[in-house]
Design a protein around this motif. Structure first.
Motif, mmCIF file in Angstrom:
data_model
loop_
_atom_site.group_PDB
_atom_site.id
_atom_site.type_symbol
_atom_site.label_atom_id
_atom_site.label_comp_id
_atom_site.label_asym_id
_atom_site.label_seq_id
_atom_site.Cartn_x
_atom_site.Cartn_y
_atom_site.Cartn_z
ATOM 1 N N UNK A 170 0.839 -1.218 0.000
ATOM 2 C CA UNK A 170 0.000 0.000 0.000
ATOM 3 C C UNK A 170 0.865 1.256 0.000
ATOM 4 N N UNK A 171 1.931 1.234 0.807
ATOM 5 C CA UNK A 171 2.823 2.393 0.888
ATOM 6 C C UNK A 171 3.511 2.645 -0.460
ATOM 7 N N UNK A 172 3.912 1.576 -1.126
ATOM 8 C CA UNK A 172 4.565 1.734 -2.432
ATOM 9 C C UNK A 172 3.593 2.316 -3.460
ATOM 10 N N UNK A 173 2.333 1.901 -3.371
ATOM 11 C CA UNK A 173 1.322 2.465 -4.276
ATOM 12 C C UNK A 173 1.037 3.930 -3.919
ATOM 13 N N UNK A 174 1.102 4.257 -2.627
ATOM 14 C CA UNK A 174 0.933 5.655 -2.207
ATOM 15 C C UNK A 174 2.042 6.519 -2.804
ATOM 16 N N UNK A 175 3.250 5.975 -2.846
ATOM 17 C CA UNK A 175 4.377 6.731 -3.400
ATOM 18 C C UNK A 175 4.191 6.960 -4.902
ATOM 19 N N UNK A 217 15.004 1.012 -1.297
ATOM 20 C CA UNK A 217 14.049 -0.082 -1.488
ATOM 21 C C UNK A 217 12.645 0.358 -1.926
ATOM 22 N N UNK A 218 12.336 1.625 -1.784
ATOM 23 C CA UNK A 218 10.945 2.081 -1.925
ATOM 24 C C UNK A 218 10.331 1.743 -3.287
ATOM 25 N N UNK A 219 11.128 1.883 -4.328
ATOM 26 C CA UNK A 219 10.567 1.649 -5.673
ATOM 27 C C UNK A 219 10.961 0.289 -6.253
ATOM 28 N N UNK A 262 13.187 -0.736 6.766
ATOM 29 C CA UNK A 262 14.036 -1.204 5.668
ATOM 30 C C UNK A 262 13.296 -1.268 4.331
ATOM 31 N N UNK A 263 12.010 -1.574 4.379
ATOM 32 C CA UNK A 263 11.260 -1.836 3.140
ATOM 33 C C UNK A 263 10.893 -0.584 2.357
ATOM 34 N N UNK A 264 10.967 0.591 3.009
ATOM 35 C CA UNK A 264 10.410 1.793 2.381
ATOM 36 C C UNK A 264 11.366 2.979 2.416
#
Length: 364
Positions: A232-237, A309-311, A281-283
């Motif tokens: 969800x956070x990656x889609x928010x970005x 790692x975010x993208x 670490x993941x974002x």
């Protein structure tokens, strides 16, 4: 000498803020040490943090007695205590604020959680707190509820720095970006400069997985446990990058407007089966903020891995959310549930805090 692992995060364009405040951490020099050694660039607070600070130490007792003589209500008394802490922390972060050219160095103070569904009351209190704190490197926190959207636009339109809190769902996050951009346009149309206005949108992570993971087991999707919040956070970005580009945004950027950065909140791992630095670490990625509890900062300093790692693996993030939909898990309904529960989670400690102030006043 090995580079500090928390500081390494900053090399990827992400700012680490501390999700904690009390008088001891400021007066002892510990907060300054976090700035100097870990590169911490801001502080966030909330009603639960202040409740813990005020009820678990005697540091506030004398001020409670003094303020009791002049405050009309316990809530006014609380904000008197909180504003003092926020001002002291803001002073400590002035150097970061100036060095970063007003990108970082912010300290956040939240409006009363009792106002979470009251647009007019929220906007009014946000302006009052902004004027009372009277520091350029402060953000007033407003929950990203439906009524909160109006208060966010109104507050940005008055030139107030806003930290939008309690965001869980992607549709609501996009509405928040619209409220921010519209607020900037309002401020500009009123004849004011907008380059000084700063805002973050606080997207909550681990609470999503706490709610969704048990449902994944039921649907035979156990392999996705601990992955939905990150997806969800990656889609928010992705939304962030789309919204803060293009002709409408470029017009504001030409006037010095700062994008409203995404801030990752609720980043401590609630599930003991997960690595304690998992959500940090993941974002990690550019133009973002991560507000982190003290114990998670200490864990990352010890064994965290900093990488861009975010993208990474965006296709998989899309696929994860599609799998939920196919399995009949309504993520929008669940994130609305989390918002409702989140309001309650701040109301309860605030009620406890006001009672503790009342009890202390009775000892005068």
């Amino acid at each position: 000498m090995e580079t500090n692992k928390v500081k390494q995060i900053h090399s990827f364009g992400q700012s680490i803020w501390l999700d904690f405040i009390d008088r001891a951490i400021i007066s002892s020099g510990k907060l300054q040490k976090l700035v100097d050694e870990d590169g911490v660039r801001g502080v966030t607070s909330n009603p639960a943090i202040f409740e813990k600070a005020i009820t678990s130490s005697s540091d506030y007792d004398n001020d409670i007695r003094t303020l009791a003589k002049e405050s009309k209500t316990n809530e006014e008394l609380f904000f008197g205590l909180a504003i003092s802490d926020i001002q002291n922390a803001a002073k400590l972060f002035e150097g970061v604020y100036n060095d970063s050219k007003s990108v970082d160095g912010y300290v956040s103070l939240e409006v009363s959680p009792f106002l979470a569904l009251d647009a007019e009351g929220t906007a009014k209190q946000a302006e009052e707190l902004w004027k009372k704190v009277d520091r350029k490197n402060v953000m007033i926190k407003i929950p990203g509820t439906k009524p909160g959207l109006q208060a966010i636009r109104e507050s940005i339109g008055k030139g107030i720095n806003i930290n939008v809190t309690l965001l869980f769902g992607l549709p609501r996050y996009e509405e928040v970006t619209e409220a921010y951009i519209s607020g900037l346009e309002d401020h500009l149309a009123a004849g004011h400069k907008i380059g000084h206005i700063s805002s973050v949108a606080s997207f909550f992570l681990s609470r999503i997985d706490v709610l969704v993971d048990p449902l994944l087991d039921e649907k035979g999707l156990g392999e996705l446990k601990g992955e939905v919040a990150i997806a969800s956070a990656k889609k928010a970005y992705e939304i962030y990058k789309r919204v803060f580009s293009g002709p409408r945004w470029e017009k504001l950027a030409a006037q010095g407007a700062q994008p409203q950065r995404l801030l990752w909140a609720s980043t401590s791992s609630k599930n003991p089966a997960f690595k304690d630095t998992k959500y940090v670490e993941a974002l990690i990625g550019p133009a973002t903020v991560d507000t982190v509890p003290l114990e998670t900062i200490e864990a990352f300093r010890d064994h965290g891995v900093a990488a861009n790692t975010l993208e990474e693996d965006l296709e998989n993030a899309t696929a994860i959310l599609e799998k939920l939909k196919t399995a009949g898990i309504d993520i929008d309904k669940l994130t609305q549930q989390l918002e409702d529960e989140g309001i309650e989670k701040f109301n309860k400690p605030f009620e406890k805090l006001l009672q503790a102030i009342e009890d202390q006043k009775s000892k005068v």
